[in-house]
Design a protein around this motif. Structure first.
Motif, short mmCIF file in Angstrom:
data_model
loop_
_atom_site.label_atom_id
_atom_site.label_comp_id
_atom_site.label_asym_id
_atom_site.label_seq_id
_atom_site.Cartn_x
_atom_site.Cartn_y
_atom_site.Cartn_z
N TYR A 204 8.64 -33.34 -12.12
CA TYR A 204 8.18 -32.65 -12.89
C TYR A 204 8.15 -33.32 -13.77
CZ TYR A 204 10.43 -28.45 -10.13
OH TYR A 204 11.16 -27.63 -9.07
N THR A 205 7.24 -32.43 -15.16
CA THR A 205 7.31 -33.05 -16.49
C THR A 205 7.87 -32.97 -17.73
OG1 THR A 205 6.32 -31.30 -17.36
CG2 THR A 205 4.35 -33.06 -15.80
N LYS A 206 7.77 -34.33 -18.60
CA LYS A 206 9.43 -33.62 -19.54
C LYS A 206 9.09 -32.49 -20.40
CE LYS A 206 8.69 -36.52 -23.48
NZ LYS A 206 9.00 -35.23 -24.91
N ASN A 207 7.72 -31.86 -20.86
CA ASN A 207 8.51 -30.96 -21.40
C ASN A 207 7.73 -29.24 -20.36
OD1 ASN A 207 8.23 -32.08 -23.19
ND2 ASN A 207 6.00 -32.55 -24.04
N GLN A 208 7.29 -29.37 -19.25
CA GLN A 208 7.15 -28.82 -17.91
C GLN A 208 8.57 -27.08 -18.00
OE1 GLN A 208 6.67 -29.83 -13.64
NE2 GLN A 208 6.67 -27.70 -12.93
N GLY A 209 8.26 -26.26 -18.50
CA GLY A 209 9.31 -24.96 -18.55
C GLY A 209 10.18 -24.48 -16.42
N PRO A 215 17.11 -23.33 -8.66
CA PRO A 215 18.41 -24.22 -7.46
C PRO A 215 19.10 -25.62 -8.46
CG PRO A 215 16.89 -23.67 -6.20
CD PRO A 215 16.07 -23.37 -7.25
N PHE A 216 17.80 -25.75 -8.55
CA PHE A 216 17.99 -27.91 -9.63
C PHE A 216 17.40 -27.81 -11.16
CE2 PHE A 216 16.38 -28.14 -5.10
CZ PHE A 216 17.39 -28.48 -4.47
N PHE A 217 18.02 -26.45 -11.89
CA PHE A 217 17.17 -26.68 -13.18
C PHE A 217 18.46 -27.49 -14.23
CE2 PHE A 217 19.30 -24.55 -17.40
CZ PHE A 217 17.96 -24.58 -17.85
N GLU A 218 19.91 -27.68 -13.32
CA GLU A 218 20.67 -28.47 -13.95
C GLU A 218 20.27 -29.51 -13.90
OE1 GLU A 218 23.01 -28.28 -16.76
OE2 GLU A 218 23.08 -25.66 -16.77
N SER A 219 20.00 -30.54 -12.63
CA SER A 219 19.11 -31.98 -12.81
C SER A 219 17.83 -32.21 -13.09
CB SER A 219 19.17 -32.12 -11.07
OG SER A 219 20.36 -31.83 -10.54
N ILE A 220 16.65 -30.61 -13.12
CA ILE A 220 15.36 -30.90 -13.91
C ILE A 220 15.67 -31.17 -15.74
CG2 ILE A 220 13.31 -29.96 -14.32
CD1 ILE A 220 13.85 -28.62 -11.35
N LEU A 221 17.06 -30.36 -15.87
CA LEU A 221 16.70 -30.55 -17.38
C LEU A 221 17.33 -32.22 -17.73
CD1 LEU A 221 16.93 -28.82 -20.08
CD2 LEU A 221 18.79 -28.05 -19.48
#
Length: 276
Positions: A204-209, A215-221
């Motif tokens: 994922y990119t830094k600004n990707q919504g 399922p991986f919201f916290e990790s991606i954030l």
């Protein structure tokens, strides 16, 4: 002269040491396994900083009870709740959240004075601010909470000579508190290399919504926050997606794929394969 260090959650520290010792048999020579708390103790000892006594949950509760009793007359909104079962536990958890978020007494006061603050919100925050400030004053310079200890660690990491020769890995986390991110910011400026593992399904990119139900919201954030810190500190970063080994894929790939696809889904489809 190089040191390899693995930073893991406190509860995984001992097991990770055992696993790593077996993998690197006959033992750990130039590799260390640490938690954030152990890292703080080691760095404080190296730089000569006097280590304050860290208060645990039970001690926090005793201090909070004393603080609430001493400031009973100043507490207005929560006055009827002071004797309720669970009030101190809830207040302790909330203060811990404030510490993890890095919010100070002055910032709480600014929130109270904000033009959009309603009367009810301001009354609640006034009592919380009173208890929070009194709690910190009681601790003084001789005692610290675990969260405050992390802030002190971030302040002295720059003085460590040992970390300058260290290749650091951080594993076992899916998210970090505000104070832990402060430590990571200082570590990336000090160590030779820093590798952080996070669970997710793709790059994922830094600004990707990302939707909160992912399922991986916290990790991606968390990854996006770290990428932002790298940009601010002008540190080069690279995201590498590690694939499951073929032996694991054959046994677990279909089951994991099912869990990922059905996580928080309003219409769950039953799994039709066999489960080992």
């Amino acid at each position: 002269s190089r040191l390899l260090m693995l930073l893991v959650p406190e509860q995984f520290n001992l097991q990770t040491q055992r696993d790593l010792a077996k993998r690197l048999a006959p033992g750990l020579l130039c590799a260390e396994v640490m938690s954030f708390n152990i890292l703080a103790r080691e760095v404080f000892r190296e730089v000569g900083k006097r280590e304050a006594t860290v208060v645990e949950d039970l001690e926090r509760m005793i201090i909070l009870k004393r603080v609430v009793e001493d400031h009973r007359k100043e507490i207005v909104f929560y006055k009827k709740n002071l004797q309720n079962t669970g009030f101190l536990e809830s207040m302790n958890r909330f203060i811990t959240v404030l510490e993890q978020a890095g919010l100070s007494h002055h910032e709480l006061q600014e929130m109270r004075r904000h033009e959009k603050s309603g009367v009810l919100f301001e009354s609640k925050l006034a009592d919380i601010d009173t208890i929070y400030e009194a709690f910190n004053q009681y601790l003084g310079e001789h005692f610290v909470t675990i969260e405050k200890n992390m802030t002190l660690l971030a302040e002295v990491i720059g003085q460590s000579k040992k970390l300058e020769q260290t290749h650091l890995w951080i594993d076992g986390f899916y998210g970090f508190t505000h104070t832990q991110l402060l430590i990571i910011r200082e570590l990336m400026k000090k160590v030779k290399s820093l590798t952080i593992t996070l669970p997710m399904d793709q790059k994922y990119t830094k600004n990707q919504g990302i939707r909160p139900s992912h399922p991986f919201f916290e990790s991606i954030l968390t990854m996006q926050k770290i990428m932002g810190i790298c940009e601010e500190e002008q540190k080069k970063s690279e995201v590498i997606l590690m694939q499951l080994p073929e032996s694991v894929k054959e046994k677990k790939a279909s089951e994991l794929a099912y869990l990922e696809s059905q996580y928080l889904s309003p219409y769950i489809k039953p799994y039709k394969g066999e489960v080992e």
